[in-house]
Design a protein around this motif. Structure first.
Motif, short mmCIF file in Angstrom:
data_model
loop_
_atom_site.label_atom_id
_atom_site.label_comp_id
_atom_site.label_asym_id
_atom_site.label_seq_id
_atom_site.Cartn_x
_atom_site.Cartn_y
_atom_site.Cartn_z
N SER A 25 38.15 40.72 49.32
CA SER A 25 37.75 40.17 47.95
C SER A 25 36.67 39.75 47.73
O SER A 25 35.81 39.93 46.84
CB SER A 25 38.85 39.56 47.22
N PHE A 29 33.03 40.88 46.11
CA PHE A 29 32.43 40.05 44.90
C PHE A 29 31.31 39.75 45.23
O PHE A 29 30.06 39.90 44.49
CB PHE A 29 33.14 38.66 44.70
N ASP A 43 28.58 33.97 35.37
CA ASP A 43 29.33 32.75 35.05
C ASP A 43 30.63 33.06 35.77
O ASP A 43 31.08 32.36 36.34
CB ASP A 43 29.56 32.78 33.77
N ALA A 44 31.40 34.04 35.26
CA ALA A 44 32.85 34.21 35.85
C ALA A 44 32.68 34.58 37.20
O ALA A 44 33.67 34.11 37.99
CB ALA A 44 33.29 35.46 35.09
N ARG A 45 31.62 35.14 37.62
CA ARG A 45 31.81 35.53 39.27
C ARG A 45 31.78 34.43 39.98
O ARG A 45 32.58 34.37 41.17
CB ARG A 45 30.56 36.31 39.38
N LYS A 47 32.79 31.53 39.24
CA LYS A 47 34.26 30.67 39.06
C LYS A 47 35.05 31.59 40.01
O LYS A 47 36.06 30.96 40.68
CB LYS A 47 34.63 30.79 37.66
N HIS A 48 35.19 32.88 39.70
CA HIS A 48 36.30 33.61 40.64
C HIS A 48 36.01 33.49 42.34
O HIS A 48 36.95 33.40 42.72
CB HIS A 48 36.19 35.21 40.41
N ILE A 51 37.43 30.32 43.10
CA ILE A 51 39.02 30.31 43.19
C ILE A 51 39.69 31.00 44.49
O ILE A 51 40.63 30.58 44.92
CB ILE A 51 39.54 30.94 41.80
N LEU A 52 38.91 31.92 44.48
CA LEU A 52 39.60 32.57 45.77
C LEU A 52 39.46 31.91 47.02
O LEU A 52 40.16 31.89 47.91
CB LEU A 52 38.77 34.18 45.98
N ARG A 54 39.23 28.78 47.52
CA ARG A 54 40.22 27.92 47.59
C ARG A 54 41.61 28.26 47.77
O ARG A 54 42.43 27.46 48.49
CB ARG A 54 40.19 27.26 46.19
N MET A 55 42.02 29.35 47.01
CA MET A 55 43.20 30.06 47.62
C MET A 55 43.38 30.29 48.99
O MET A 55 44.42 30.23 49.60
CB MET A 55 43.36 31.25 46.67
N ALA B 21 41.46 35.09 38.64
CA ALA B 21 40.64 35.85 39.81
C ALA B 21 41.38 36.81 40.30
O ALA B 21 40.46 37.73 40.78
CB ALA B 21 40.35 34.43 40.55
N LEU B 28 37.89 45.09 40.38
CA LEU B 28 36.88 45.39 41.20
C LEU B 28 36.95 46.26 42.50
O LEU B 28 36.39 47.46 42.66
CB LEU B 28 35.99 44.23 41.88
N PHE B 29 38.01 46.04 42.93
CA PHE B 29 38.73 47.03 44.15
C PHE B 29 38.87 48.07 43.55
O PHE B 29 38.49 49.29 44.06
CB PHE B 29 40.08 46.32 44.72
N ALA B 242 34.93 40.70 33.90
CA ALA B 242 35.09 39.42 33.16
C ALA B 242 34.61 40.08 31.71
O ALA B 242 34.19 41.20 31.87
CB ALA B 242 33.92 38.51 33.77
N GLU B 281 37.67 33.08 27.29
CA GLU B 281 37.49 33.45 28.67
C GLU B 281 38.23 32.46 30.07
O GLU B 281 38.14 31.37 29.59
CB GLU B 281 35.96 33.47 29.46
#
Lengths: 500, 500
Positions: A25, A29, A43-45, A47-48, A51-52, A54-55, B21, B28-29, B242, B281
């Protein structure tokens, strides 16, 4: 999955699937951001991606995952493929457990966000726009190094992230060894070499046709386009979403050398990834073992194959059919032109002889920045002064200077020396390859790249991450990485071209 | 994030970021798979999508997440935006907690993998290749319905997943109401309508030019291409990574009607997503509240705007500049041609009058398959027999028959009626929009789409998921969805075109 594995190992690999999916993923991205994401997505990218990241960090450092690794470790046979997978995971755990998830997420986000600014700032010669990102990213790297710990130099834990076992002292010694012979060769070429003309390669070439040529060449050499793509991006890179989904990019250049060399370079990375054994998919084993070994493959295909006489005897007719302006050119003149040595401002456009001086400059600068010897705000001056010292030229602006590369912008500090290490390993492997397979120039001329490719498959690509980089190089070439072959072959090649 | 929210709500939204996320990753996938993934990536892609779907399910159904929802629920002000977000999450929890993660992952994987087979099977008229996937996907839907539970009909929990509050009985009643008037209108047109010629729209049009025209039109209407893309895929769809990264596709058709209508259709979806308030958002609130409301927007822009006189007075000159073959055409002839009514095999190419009969056929068939009244292996015959009954034509093969749509292939059963509901809502909203904004045909002719767009922004897009679909339609139009406006406006429009 590997056959007949132990139950504990199977549980581990099953759980590792989550990490593998998150990695895919994040790769998609980042590929998407660099190749085709609309600006509004930025912006969202960021952040996403954070988050990934961190996960992923949470998953791999969780007590339950660490327990699975140790349970599997007790179960596997020493020397087996399973044991190699455990080794790879333990190395990753040693690193990741020392880094807080917040730091990992921050690095992913800043590195992702900085890219969009870099894309605008580079052509606009806007170093100031990059400065705040670079400050953050070097801070993140300093913090990373402190948390990972080191004895001798703050650079040690950072370069080790890219190249297992490498250190500041190694890199320093390596450059000290090759600098003299390279500078001497460059001097001889500039002072006493015959004229090499590459002016015919400059022109307003049709970009889609040029890319189509590069794609045909990569396909004929052995890249499987049913398991990969070649797209255009502001920087040339290669990533994989799976080992049969390898994505390369080339820059939107209209220069023949640039397109061909960057495409063959990324193809070299791509071949290494594409040819990972299918049975490793979903485990930690597939793909390149280290950046230096990866670069050895990209540089081998780009330089040793892609700038050979045989290659151009094969592909010049195709290029001439595409661009009739080149119809008067003969293969020997093309061979010389594509190998013309001339110091340039831009690393990715550099010839083989001066290339490692570009790397040396970056290595010295990133060390100086990390230790505070050079302040980031003074980077343009420091950069230009080193170009004057080492290459005798002064960049006219930062576009052609300190913001030309994407690496620091993505937070990658400690990466650059692996290019030079890759050059050394590529020639060291080539020495063995050419003596074992033989007659390579004639094979290339006949369009037969399978001898070289199959040798590399067996020796390198099939091994994936089974061995440490040092072990792998030693297995393949009989000795660890060292500069003898690089210096001697380079010298022979360029003294021939320049009539020295 | 929403301003001045409670601490418990902020904790919830912070945690919801992980779900957001993962959703973006899955989108996207799937986008990548449909638009540009090399075939070799298929194996890993299906697995990765399944793992992410399972991870998402784990996150949202975890005790700790449910606890956060209930803590936030106690804290928020009734009627606030925060309360709406809680409502959306509770609805999702009611569903997801009844479904095992394994089922969610299996549906994601089979739905993803089936796509590649469908892409090959559809042009090859190979229903047999699709059959095993369809069997699995209908089984998954049956199991889903049983686990979600229902009182009256197995279809109820499935349609509710796409359209909150909808049921088999609703859909049945809706079709029963509109079938008579539609069939009558179709009969009148076929028996007594004047000739409408659309032959000039068929030709070997240059596809990139045609797509560029569609892209220009979408851009002038109001789609913001700095926050979105239009690509080519085997099926037309719209997804978002997003709310400022909205990806539409159009089919690789060379038919003017097909390209224009599918582009405007997906643009309608895209406008709804793109115009979600920025403050939502990262929360569960942005985007369309239900599929029927979403379809009301795609169908409104595709049909009511995109097949209007004003639209073609505006855009015909551009189309004629692109394709000089059309230079003799006048706007009235274009208006009639683009609205020509003729029963066809293909739903996405259908005119507005017969379109809902295509949907009725699919609705009846998916219900019959779910209940076992029709066996999937007999689908081709059942399909063709219904086309003969309702539209008076028999598909020559399954390419033009039961494997033309992607929906069942992606596991979406219960989706189709939302197209018809969307048609009804689009005309119901249009009735209000046109009386409040006024003079729309002249505005469109002058290239002014902002009146319509701003009305929809305020009434629909700004509301995102704040209200249930029923509440939203009632707020916007003064009453819940019903077929009066659809039937009357359609009748007036087509009786005019056909001189009845």
């Amino acid at each position: 999955m590997i056959q007949e594995s132990s139950p504990a190992y199977r549980r581990l690999i099953d759980r590792y699937g989550d990490v593998d999916a998150i990695d895919a993923s994040i790769s998609l991205f980042n590929w998407d951001r660099q190749v085709l994401m609309p600006p509004g997505g930025a912006d969202a990218r960021g952040k996403h991606v954070a988050i990934l990241a961190r996960m992923r960090h949470e998953k791999i450092t969780s007590d339950s995952f660490q327990k699975l690794v140790e349970e599997a470790a007790r179960d596997v046979t020493p020397g087996s493929e399973e044991a190699a997978a455990i080794r790879v995971l333990r190395r990753e755990l040693r690193t990741q457990t020392k880094l807080p998830g917040e730091l990992v997420a921050r690095k992913a986000q800043v590195g992702s966000d900085a890219y969009d600014t870099w894309r605008r700032a580079k052509p606009a010669n806007d170093f100031k726009a990059m400065l705040p990102y670079l400050e953050q990213l070097f801070d993140i790297n300093r913090e990373t190094a402190e948390r990972l710990g080191y004895q001798d130099h703050i650079y040690d834990p950072l370069i080790d992230l890219f190249e297992e076992g490498a250190s500041y002292a190694d890199a320093k010694k390596l450059f000290d060894t090759i600098k003299g012979p390279i500078v001497q060769l460059l001097k001889d070429i500039q002072e006493r070499g015959r004229e090499v003309d590459d002016s015919m390669l400059y022109g307003d070439w049709d970009k889609p046709k040029l890319r189509a040529f590069a794609e045909r060449a990569a396909g004929q050499v052995g890249f499987d386009f049913s398991c990969g793509r070649l797209d255009v991006a502001n920087n040339a890179f290669c990533t994989h979403l799976a080992h049969h989904d390898v994505r390369m990019t080339t820059r939107p250049s209209d220069h023949i050398k640039g397109i061909v060399s960057s495409s063959l370079h990324e193809m070299g990375h791509g071949l290494y990834e594409q040819n990972s054994p299918k049975r490793f998919e979903g485990t930690p084993l597939p793909g390149g073992i280290s950046l230096a070994v990866h670069e050895s493959q990209s540089r081998l295909w780009e330089n040793i194959v892609g700038r050979s006489r045989g290659f151009w005897k094969r592909f010049l007719p195709d290029l001439q059919a595409t661009f009739t302006e080149l119809s008067g050119l003969d293969a020997e003149a093309m061979y010389r032109a594509i190998n013309k040595v001339v110091p340039t401002f831009i690393r990715v456009g550099a010839d083989e002889v001066s290339y490692n001086l570009h790397i040396l400059i970056r290595f010295e600068l990133e060390c100086e920045i990390l230790t505070g010897q050079t302040a980031l705000k003074d980077l343009p001056e420091a950069w230009n002064s080193k170009y004057a010292d080492y290459l005798g030229i002064t960049p006219p602006d930062d576009t052609n200077g300190c913001i030309q590369d994407v690496h620091w912008t993505r937070g990658m500090v400690g990466y650059f020396p692996t290019y030079t290490m890759g050059n050394l390993i590529s020639y060291q492997m080539w020495q063995c390859l050419s003596s074992e397979v033989g007659d390579l120039d004639s094979r290339f001329e006949a369009g037969d790249f399978s001898g070289a490719l199959n040798w590399l498959k067996a020796q390198v690509y099939d091994q994936a991450k089974l061995f440490t980089p040092r072990e792998l190089v030693t297995r393949v070439t009989g000795r660890p990485m060292e500069p003898t072959d690089f210096i001697s072959i380079l010298s022979v090649k360029y003294r021939d071209i320049y009539g020295l």
